[in-house]
Design a protein around this motif. Structure first.
Motif, short mmCIF file in Angstrom:
data_model
loop_
_atom_site.label_atom_id
_atom_site.label_comp_id
_atom_site.label_asym_id
_atom_site.label_seq_id
_atom_site.Cartn_x
_atom_site.Cartn_y
_atom_site.Cartn_z
N LYS A 127 -9.53 -6.53 -4.53
CA LYS A 127 -8.80 -5.51 -5.28
C LYS A 127 -7.48 -6.07 -5.79
O LYS A 127 -6.74 -6.72 -5.06
CB LYS A 127 -8.55 -4.30 -4.37
CG LYS A 127 -7.69 -3.22 -4.98
CD LYS A 127 -8.33 -2.60 -6.21
CE LYS A 127 -7.42 -1.55 -6.82
NZ LYS A 127 -7.96 -0.98 -8.06
N GLU A 138 -2.60 2.13 -10.81
CA GLU A 138 -1.88 2.34 -9.55
C GLU A 138 -0.37 2.32 -9.76
O GLU A 138 0.39 2.46 -8.79
CB GLU A 138 -2.27 1.27 -8.52
CG GLU A 138 -3.70 1.35 -8.03
CD GLU A 138 -4.69 0.64 -8.94
OE1 GLU A 138 -5.88 0.91 -8.81
OE2 GLU A 138 -4.27 -0.18 -9.79
N ALA A 189 -4.14 -4.59 -7.94
CA ALA A 189 -3.52 -3.38 -8.49
C ALA A 189 -3.19 -3.56 -9.96
O ALA A 189 -2.88 -4.66 -10.42
CB ALA A 189 -2.25 -3.05 -7.71
N TYR A 212 0.82 -1.21 0.00
CA TYR A 212 0.00 0.00 0.00
C TYR A 212 0.86 1.27 0.00
O TYR A 212 0.53 2.25 -0.67
CB TYR A 212 -0.93 0.00 1.22
CG TYR A 212 -1.93 1.12 1.22
CD1 TYR A 212 -3.15 0.98 0.58
CD2 TYR A 212 -1.66 2.33 1.88
CE1 TYR A 212 -4.08 2.01 0.58
CE2 TYR A 212 -2.58 3.36 1.87
CZ TYR A 212 -3.79 3.20 1.23
OH TYR A 212 -4.70 4.22 1.22
N ASN A 239 -0.47 2.69 -3.14
CA ASN A 239 -1.66 3.36 -2.64
C ASN A 239 -2.94 2.51 -2.81
O ASN A 239 -4.03 3.04 -3.02
CB ASN A 239 -1.85 4.73 -3.30
CG ASN A 239 -2.66 5.67 -2.42
OD1 ASN A 239 -2.57 5.60 -1.21
ND2 ASN A 239 -3.44 6.53 -3.05
N THR A 240 -2.78 1.22 -2.75
CA THR A 240 -3.91 0.29 -2.79
C THR A 240 -3.47 -1.03 -2.18
O THR A 240 -2.28 -1.33 -2.12
CB THR A 240 -4.42 0.06 -4.23
OG1 THR A 240 -5.63 -0.71 -4.17
CG2 THR A 240 -3.41 -0.68 -5.08
N TYR A 241 -4.44 -1.80 -1.70
CA TYR A 241 -4.16 -3.16 -1.25
C TYR A 241 -4.36 -4.10 -2.43
O TYR A 241 -4.95 -3.74 -3.44
CB TYR A 241 -5.06 -3.55 -0.08
CG TYR A 241 -4.81 -2.72 1.15
CD1 TYR A 241 -3.62 -2.84 1.84
CD2 TYR A 241 -5.75 -1.81 1.61
CE1 TYR A 241 -3.36 -2.08 2.97
CE2 TYR A 241 -5.52 -1.04 2.73
CZ TYR A 241 -4.31 -1.17 3.41
OH TYR A 241 -4.06 -0.41 4.52
N ASP A 242 -3.85 -5.32 -2.29
CA ASP A 242 -3.95 -6.30 -3.37
C ASP A 242 -4.22 -7.67 -2.76
O ASP A 242 -3.62 -8.03 -1.74
CB ASP A 242 -2.65 -6.33 -4.18
CG ASP A 242 -2.82 -7.00 -5.54
OD1 ASP A 242 -3.26 -8.17 -5.57
OD2 ASP A 242 -2.50 -6.37 -6.56
N THR A 299 -10.14 -7.81 0.15
CA THR A 299 -9.38 -6.58 -0.03
C THR A 299 -10.17 -5.60 -0.87
O THR A 299 -10.83 -5.98 -1.83
CB THR A 299 -8.03 -6.84 -0.74
OG1 THR A 299 -8.29 -7.51 -1.97
CG2 THR A 299 -7.10 -7.65 0.10
N THR A 300 -10.11 -4.34 -0.50
CA THR A 300 -10.57 -3.24 -1.35
C THR A 300 -9.37 -2.33 -1.55
O THR A 300 -8.28 -2.61 -1.05
CB THR A 300 -11.73 -2.47 -0.70
OG1 THR A 300 -11.24 -1.74 0.43
CG2 THR A 300 -12.85 -3.41 -0.26
N ALA A 301 -9.56 -1.23 -2.24
CA ALA A 301 -8.44 -0.31 -2.45
C ALA A 301 -7.97 0.31 -1.14
O ALA A 301 -6.78 0.57 -0.96
CB ALA A 301 -8.85 0.79 -3.43
N THR A 302 -8.88 0.52 -0.19
CA THR A 302 -8.52 1.26 1.02
C THR A 302 -8.56 0.45 2.31
O THR A 302 -8.09 0.92 3.34
CB THR A 302 -9.47 2.47 1.19
OG1 THR A 302 -10.82 1.98 1.23
CG2 THR A 302 -9.30 3.45 0.04
#
Length: 199
Positions: free
Chosen positions: A94, A100, A96, A62, A66-69, A161-164
């Motif tokens: 999510k 991203e 990436a 992250y 800037n995102t989770y995977d 997982t989501t982006a945040t």
């Protein structure tokens, strides 16, 4: 003058031996359940360690993208050794991509509802070695969303997982007379035992 040595060679009587055996049996009956419980608690450290490692890998990813995977290979999560707990998510969340800045295609990037290792003997995912559960029970069950309830830190329920945000779970059978022992961790590093498998 000769002295008799009969008294100095006297052994234990059968009654005395039976009393000692009975005392040892009572002590064992008291101690064995306690030892089994302590062993099960020690096994729980695997879940906490592997979930913390997954959290660290997700946070490192992250910080860069800037995102989770949800792909273990993408975030660099690889548990080692023979595992009791199945660790992971319920589904591909999510992932990436170029948006991203993540342009790699990680080897062995697939993720399924079975978590990192899977649950079928002989067909483990990602090079895992899974141990049978306590008492010879089958290997760890699959991850399901019920293992990741709504987090006190505000992360919605579900092992995904989501982006945040993300939530991951770990599950195993660690005590012979217990059920599933389930753990969850979220993106705020709140780790909790969502179903206790120690009786």
């Amino acid at each position: 003058m000769l002295f008799s040595s009969k008294n100095s060679q006297r052994g234990f009587s059968l009654v005395e031996l039976m009393v000692v055996v009975a005392i040892i049996g009572i002590l064992a009956a008291i101690a064995v359940p306690s030892v089994n419980k302590y062993m099960a608690k020690a096994r729980q450290s695997e879940a906490k360690t592997n979930l913390s490692s997954l959290y660290t890998a997700e946070k490192a990813f992250y910080s860069e993208y800037n995102t989770y995977d949800s792909r273990f290979a993408a975030v660099g999560y690889t548990p080692e050794g023979s595992l009791r707990y199945n660790v992971g998510f319920t589904a591909a969340g999510k992932q990436a991509g170029a948006a991203e800045g993540y342009t790699s295609t990680p080897a062995n990037a697939s993720i399924s509802a079975l978590g990192y290792c899977g649950t079928t003997a002989g067909t483990f995912q990602n090079g895992c070695t899974m141990l049978n559960g306590a008492g010879g029970s089958t290997i760890a069950p699959a991850i399901n969303d019920n293992m990741c309830d709504a987090s006190p830190s505000g992360v919605a329920a579900g092992c995904l997982t989501t982006a945040t945000t993300f939530q991951a779970a770990a599950v195993a059978v660690i005590q012979t007379d217990g059920g599933n022992d389930e753990w969850a961790i979220d993106s705020s590093k709140v780790i909790r035992n969502t179903l206790i498998g120690i009786r």
